[in-house]
Design an enzyme around this catalytic site. Structure first.
Site, PDB file in Angstrom:
ATOM      1  N   HIS A 262       0.865  -1.188   0.000  1.00  0.00           N
ATOM      2  CA  HIS A 262       0.000   0.000   0.000  1.00  0.00           C
ATOM      3  C   HIS A 262       0.897   1.232   0.000  1.00  0.00           C
ATOM      4  CE1 HIS A 262      -3.960   1.926   1.599  1.00  0.00           C
ATOM      5  NE2 HIS A 262      -3.219   2.838   0.989  1.00  0.00           N
TER       6      HIS A 262
ATOM      7  N   GLU B 223      -2.564  -1.647  -3.225  1.00  0.00           N
ATOM      8  CA  GLU B 223      -3.654  -0.867  -2.647  1.00  0.00           C
ATOM      9  C   GLU B 223      -3.310   0.617  -2.687  1.00  0.00           C
ATOM     10  OE1 GLU B 223      -5.088  -4.015   0.839  1.00  0.00           O
ATOM     11  OE2 GLU B 223      -3.961  -2.211   1.378  1.00  0.00           O
TER      12      GLU B 223
ATOM     13  N   HIS C   9      -7.860  -5.537   7.452  1.00  0.00           N
ATOM     14  CA  HIS C   9      -7.664  -4.508   8.467  1.00  0.00           C
ATOM     15  C   HIS C   9      -7.984  -5.052   9.860  1.00  0.00           C
ATOM     16  CE1 HIS C   9      -6.620  -0.212   8.944  1.00  0.00           C
ATOM     17  NE2 HIS C   9      -7.167  -0.402  10.119  1.00  0.00           N
TER      18      HIS C   9
END
Length: 237
Positions: free
Chosen positions: A43, A70, A190
């Site tokens: 990410h 991401e 997450h």
């Protein structure tokens, strides 16, 4: 079996804290795959405080499982993804200075924008996923954008589960059921950890992939990286 994609942002954070190339991000990515993980996630953020844009390019040559990038589809991110052509891009509505992801997309308000972005990535054969909260209207909105998958933002589940409230999974179950009915693939990520991943997996129908970074790397400090990867794989069976 639900696929495990390991987010290696924290490895890059550790490397950057000292400078140089220790730990070696490319070696860690190679080892994680060798240990059995079915994907690598990164990410990158605009300030490159952990994953650098060059890391994304370099990883392309060593990720032989699934490569997932991401991020918020701003211009530099779009250019990076189209250059690297990962297997999957996961669109996340991060603010520029965000420490970590804190909310999913409003797929109704941002439908036109997301549709445009998704079509651009799909034009290059890149599977698209949208980071969303477990809200039925938002899932329906995701379908209208043309996305291939959704990634359920699981912080609320993890928090409630940690309090002993197993009912916190209910919105996620309903969201996954709807996504399956609409033909959307279901990913999740997450705050998933060894403590809660098995319960989550057992209750979410059609869960294709989980992306786990912070918890997995933290657990590996005590238990060892190879051991932890295999513990996740066992719990995801």
């Amino acid at each position: 079996m639900t696929k495990l994609s390991v987010n290696i942002n924290k490895i890059a954070t550790l490397r950057n804290a000292r400078g140089g190339n220790v730990p070696d991000l490319l070696k860690v990515a190679t080892d994680i795959q060798k240990f059995g993980a079915q994907g690598i996630t990164i990410h990158p953020r605009p300030d490159e405080r952990h994953i650098r844009y060059q890391d994304a390019r370099d990883l392309k040559s060593v990720v032989y499982t699934e490569y997932n990038i991401e991020g918020n589809p701003q211009h530099n991110f779009i250019d990076l993804v189209l250059e690297c052509k990962p297997d999957q891009v996961t669109l996340v509505p991060d603010a520029i200075g965000a420490i970590t992801s804190s909310a999913g997309w409003d797929t109704i308000k941002n439908q036109s924008y997301l549709t445009e972005m998704i079509q651009e990535f799909q034009r290059y054969g890149i599977r698209t996923s949208i980071f969303v909260d477990p809200i039925l209207e938002i899932i329906e909105g995701a379908k209208k954008t043309g996305a291939d998958r959704i990634e359920l933002y699981t912080e609320a589940f993890a928090y409630q589960y940690g309090l002993g409230n197993e009912n916190g999974i209910d919105p996620y179950v309903k969201s996954a059921v709807l996504a399956n009915e609409l033909g959307l693939g279901v990913n999740a990520g997450h705050d998933l950890s060894l403590d809660n991943i098995q319960f989550f997996k057992q209750n979410i129908p059609g869960l294709l992939e989980v992306s786990i970074g912070h918890a997995l790397i933290s657990e590996a400090l005590y238990l060892g990286l190879e051991n932890v990867v295999n513990m996740y794989l066992q719990k995801l069976k």
